[in-house]
Design an enzyme around this catalytic site. Structure first.
Site, mmCIF file in Angstrom:
data_model
loop_
_atom_site.group_PDB
_atom_site.id
_atom_site.type_symbol
_atom_site.label_atom_id
_atom_site.label_comp_id
_atom_site.label_asym_id
_atom_site.label_seq_id
_atom_site.Cartn_x
_atom_site.Cartn_y
_atom_site.Cartn_z
ATOM 1 N N HIS A 98 -34.042 -12.170 -35.469
ATOM 2 C CA HIS A 98 -34.865 -12.092 -34.257
ATOM 3 C C HIS A 98 -34.766 -10.649 -33.756
ATOM 4 O O HIS A 98 -33.707 -10.023 -33.902
ATOM 5 C CB HIS A 98 -34.330 -12.934 -33.106
ATOM 6 C CG HIS A 98 -34.114 -14.390 -33.372
ATOM 7 N ND1 HIS A 98 -33.006 -14.892 -33.991
ATOM 8 C CD2 HIS A 98 -34.870 -15.466 -33.037
ATOM 9 C CE1 HIS A 98 -33.078 -16.213 -34.045
ATOM 10 N NE2 HIS A 98 -34.203 -16.596 -33.481
ATOM 11 N N ASP A 101 -31.588 -9.947 -31.871
ATOM 12 C CA ASP A 101 -30.313 -9.890 -32.613
ATOM 13 C C ASP A 101 -29.973 -8.466 -33.022
ATOM 14 O O ASP A 101 -28.818 -8.152 -33.279
ATOM 15 C CB ASP A 101 -30.381 -10.664 -33.946
ATOM 16 C CG ASP A 101 -30.886 -12.067 -33.803
ATOM 17 O OD1 ASP A 101 -30.660 -12.670 -32.738
ATOM 18 O OD2 ASP A 101 -31.506 -12.570 -34.770
ATOM 19 N N GLU A 229 -41.076 -23.763 -36.671
ATOM 20 C CA GLU A 229 -39.825 -24.488 -36.922
ATOM 21 C C GLU A 229 -39.697 -25.629 -35.912
ATOM 22 O O GLU A 229 -39.467 -25.398 -34.729
ATOM 23 C CB GLU A 229 -38.644 -23.517 -36.803
ATOM 24 C CG GLU A 229 -37.321 -24.152 -37.135
ATOM 25 C CD GLU A 229 -36.188 -23.141 -37.142
ATOM 26 O OE1 GLU A 229 -36.386 -22.005 -37.618
ATOM 27 O OE2 GLU A 229 -35.100 -23.495 -36.670
ATOM 28 N N GLU A 265 -35.379 -27.389 -40.513
ATOM 29 C CA GLU A 265 -33.926 -27.202 -40.415
ATOM 30 C C GLU A 265 -33.220 -28.550 -40.487
ATOM 31 O O GLU A 265 -33.614 -29.507 -39.811
ATOM 32 C CB GLU A 265 -33.608 -26.498 -39.093
ATOM 33 C CG GLU A 265 -32.117 -26.276 -38.888
ATOM 34 C CD GLU A 265 -31.819 -25.250 -37.804
ATOM 35 O OE1 GLU A 265 -32.573 -24.272 -37.685
ATOM 36 O OE2 GLU A 265 -30.826 -25.446 -37.088
ATOM 37 N N HIS A 268 -32.084 -29.955 -37.117
ATOM 38 C CA HIS A 268 -33.188 -30.358 -36.245
ATOM 39 C C HIS A 268 -33.762 -31.695 -36.707
ATOM 40 O O HIS A 268 -34.152 -32.530 -35.873
ATOM 41 C CB HIS A 268 -34.294 -29.306 -36.245
ATOM 42 C CG HIS A 268 -33.868 -27.962 -35.753
ATOM 43 N ND1 HIS A 268 -34.743 -26.906 -35.640
ATOM 44 C CD2 HIS A 268 -32.659 -27.496 -35.348
ATOM 45 C CE1 HIS A 268 -34.092 -25.852 -35.165
ATOM 46 N NE2 HIS A 268 -32.827 -26.184 -34.997
ATOM 47 N N ASP A 293 -34.230 -24.022 -43.079
ATOM 48 C CA ASP A 293 -33.009 -23.522 -42.455
ATOM 49 C C ASP A 293 -31.924 -24.496 -42.867
ATOM 50 O O ASP A 293 -31.931 -25.666 -42.463
ATOM 51 C CB ASP A 293 -33.154 -23.464 -40.927
ATOM 52 C CG ASP A 293 -33.737 -22.145 -40.464
ATOM 53 O OD1 ASP A 293 -34.120 -21.326 -41.313
ATOM 54 O OD2 ASP A 293 -33.808 -21.936 -39.239
ATOM 55 N N ASP A 304 -26.932 -29.610 -31.753
ATOM 56 C CA ASP A 304 -27.323 -28.795 -32.902
ATOM 57 C C ASP A 304 -26.117 -27.917 -33.246
ATOM 58 O O ASP A 304 -25.994 -26.814 -32.733
ATOM 59 C CB ASP A 304 -28.537 -27.951 -32.493
ATOM 60 C CG ASP A 304 -29.129 -27.179 -33.642
ATOM 61 O OD1 ASP A 304 -28.780 -27.473 -34.803
ATOM 62 O OD2 ASP A 304 -29.937 -26.279 -33.392
ATOM 63 N N ASP A 306 -25.076 -26.562 -36.047
ATOM 64 C CA ASP A 306 -25.294 -25.418 -36.948
ATOM 65 C C ASP A 306 -24.074 -25.100 -37.820
ATOM 66 O O ASP A 306 -23.655 -23.948 -37.919
ATOM 67 C CB ASP A 306 -25.670 -24.157 -36.142
ATOM 68 C CG ASP A 306 -27.091 -24.221 -35.595
ATOM 69 O OD1 ASP A 306 -27.943 -24.882 -36.200
ATOM 70 O OD2 ASP A 306 -27.343 -23.578 -34.555
ATOM 71 N N ASP A 336 -29.023 -20.969 -41.448
ATOM 72 C CA ASP A 336 -29.030 -20.948 -39.999
ATOM 73 C C ASP A 336 -27.776 -21.705 -39.557
ATOM 74 O O ASP A 336 -27.822 -22.815 -39.019
ATOM 75 C CB ASP A 336 -30.310 -21.615 -39.463
ATOM 76 C CG ASP A 336 -30.538 -21.298 -38.003
ATOM 77 O OD1 ASP A 336 -29.614 -20.760 -37.378
ATOM 78 O OD2 ASP A 336 -31.632 -21.592 -37.490
#
Ligand code: XLS
Ligand code: NI
Ligand code: NI
Length: 434
Positions: A98, A101, A229, A265, A268, A293, A304, A306, A336
């Site tokens: 992003h 980031d 996404e 993802e 998700h 992802d 989430d 991750d 991700d």
């Protein structure tokens, strides 16, 4: 000196290796069905989790100590140096980022854009030197407080404008770096309460923004795939891009189903009450499968989380659907995924990716073997074989309730229930995944 100074590039050592920093299943040059494993899997490191995230959670702040933390350009470049060192150690062909980031925030739009440009130039030279490529770029339209009520779906038109302008700069950056996709995740495109929300209006705003993204990408000659996404909730209570089916109906509504695909993802999908393979299979069947992802959710927490993937059979079923869909084209496997906040060391970051890549490679090879074997697909085809008879096929082309009624009566059709064979199929799958 590199942040990962004493960690050597990861080598493939085979399944018997006990070296924690070696690949046991992922041999990037292994050829499977005419393509190398690196070409099949198209791994990417996610910049935000691995380099920007500080180890905070809702109950406590930063746990990590990274020399690049801070908001200056020098820190942003030090972060890029560390990131490219990690890509090299892992042999990761791709990364994703992003805008927020990678660049210092800046006091206003002009400074934010200048900062992004400076980092993009820095990336370009590093990509050229190392051969690492950009799987996708994206705009962070959810962290800054200006986006607390949404970006495209904000009630304030000035936020819509700021988001549109930021999207332009991020598509430009992705294009400049040869990105193979551009991702839109609507982190704040949703609502907290219907009491202050005009659903219909917000949907129109989101559709307009997406149409402008598609038009702009075409105008500048961006050849990559635009991806949405889906995610059902978190951070908002209800997100508009809930799941693949919801995104598809949104695309249809705005005539964009031929222009935009999905980045699915794992976590998700789970939050939406689906399996990962369900979302992939549905997207493929609708012609909108793009990229994944890869991560793992905690099945108990409902967040989430991750986490890095570590469940080979689960990953294998996802890759089975991807292989059935013909594999990736512009898409890939983006981790991700983030470390747990107690995993402080540079070696943790490397080991997490090594393990994730190995789990994906092992799962992919099992999926490949199962598809090559063909029994599962043959069983599936046999289940629908009745539709090959002319009388059955005609129902789907010119049939009417009246003509079908007459056929049922004249032929004395009286269906006999048949076994769905689920347990036998599960046993078959376990021959490959166990
Ligand atoms: C958050 C999303 C995010 C997107 C990119 O849940 O997964 O990381 O992938 O904005
Ligand atoms: Ni996510
Ligand atoms: Ni994601």
């Amino acid at each position: 000196m590199s942040y990962f100074a004493d960690i050597a590039p990861i080598a493939f050592e085979g399944p018997e290796s006990t070296n924690p920093l070696a690949f046991r299943h992922y041999d990037p040059s292994e050829v499977v069905g005419g393509k190398t494993m690196a070409e099949h899997l198209r791994f990417a490191v996610a910049y935000w989790h691995s380099f920007a995230w500080e180890g905070g959670d809702p109950f406590g702040g930063r746990t990590f100590e990274r020399p690049w933390f801070g908001d200056g350009m020098a820190q942003a470049k030090a972060k890029a140096d560390a990131a490219f060192d990690l890509f090299g150690i892992l042999g990761q062909p791709f990364f994703c980022f992003h805008d927020a980031d990678v660049r210092p925030e800046g006091a206003d739009f002009a400074e934010q854009t200048r900062n992004l440009g400076e980092i993009v130039d820095y990336f370009a030279s590093k990509m050229e030197a190392t051969g690492t490529k950009l799987l996708w770029g994206t705009a962070n339209l959810f962290s800054h407080r200006r986006y607390m009520a949404g970006a495209a779906t904000n009630p304030d038109p000035d936020v819509f404008a700021y988001a549109a302008a930021t999207l332009k700069t991020c598509i430009d950056a992705t294009h400049r770096l040869g990105g193979e996709n551009y991702v839109l995740w609507g982190g704040r495109e949703g609502y907290e309460t219907l009491l202050n929300t005009d659903l219909a209006r917000e949907r129109q705003q989101a559709g307009r923004m997406l149409s402008m993204v598609v038009d702009y990408a075409k105008k500048i000659g961006f050849g990559g795939t635009i991806l949405i996404e889906p995610k059902p909730q978190e951070p908002t209570k209800h997100q508009y891009d809930y799941d693949v089916a919801t995104v598809y109906s949104f695309l249809k509504d705005f005539g964009l189903e031929g222009e935009v695909k999905v980045n699915i993802e794992q976590g998700h999908a789970i939050l939406a009450g689906h399996s990962f393979e369900h979302e992939i299979a549905l997207a493929a069947s609708l012609g909108i499968f793009g990229s994944i992802d890869m991560n793992r959710n905690d099945y108990q927490s409902g967040w989430d989380t991750d986490q890095f993937p570590n469940n080979v059979p689960e990953v294998a079923l996802a890759f089975y659907e991807i292989l059935k869909a013909g594999g990736f084209t512009t898409g890939g496997t983006n981790f991700d995924a983030k470390l747990r906040r107690q995993s402080l060391d540079p070696e943790d970051l490397v080991a997490a990716h090594v393990g994730g890549m190995d789990v994906c490679a092992a799962g992919f090879k099992r999926a490949w073997a199962m598809l090559q074997d063909g029994t599962l697909e043959a069983e599936r085809a046999a289940r629908y074989a009745g539709w090959d008879t002319p009388g059955a096929a005609a129902m789907l082309t010119g049939g009417t309730l009246g003509s079908i009624h007459d056929r049922v009566v004249s032929e004395g059709i009286n269906p006999a229930p048949k076994s769905g064979r689920q347990e036998r199929l599960e046993n078959l799958v376990n021959r490959f995944l166990g």
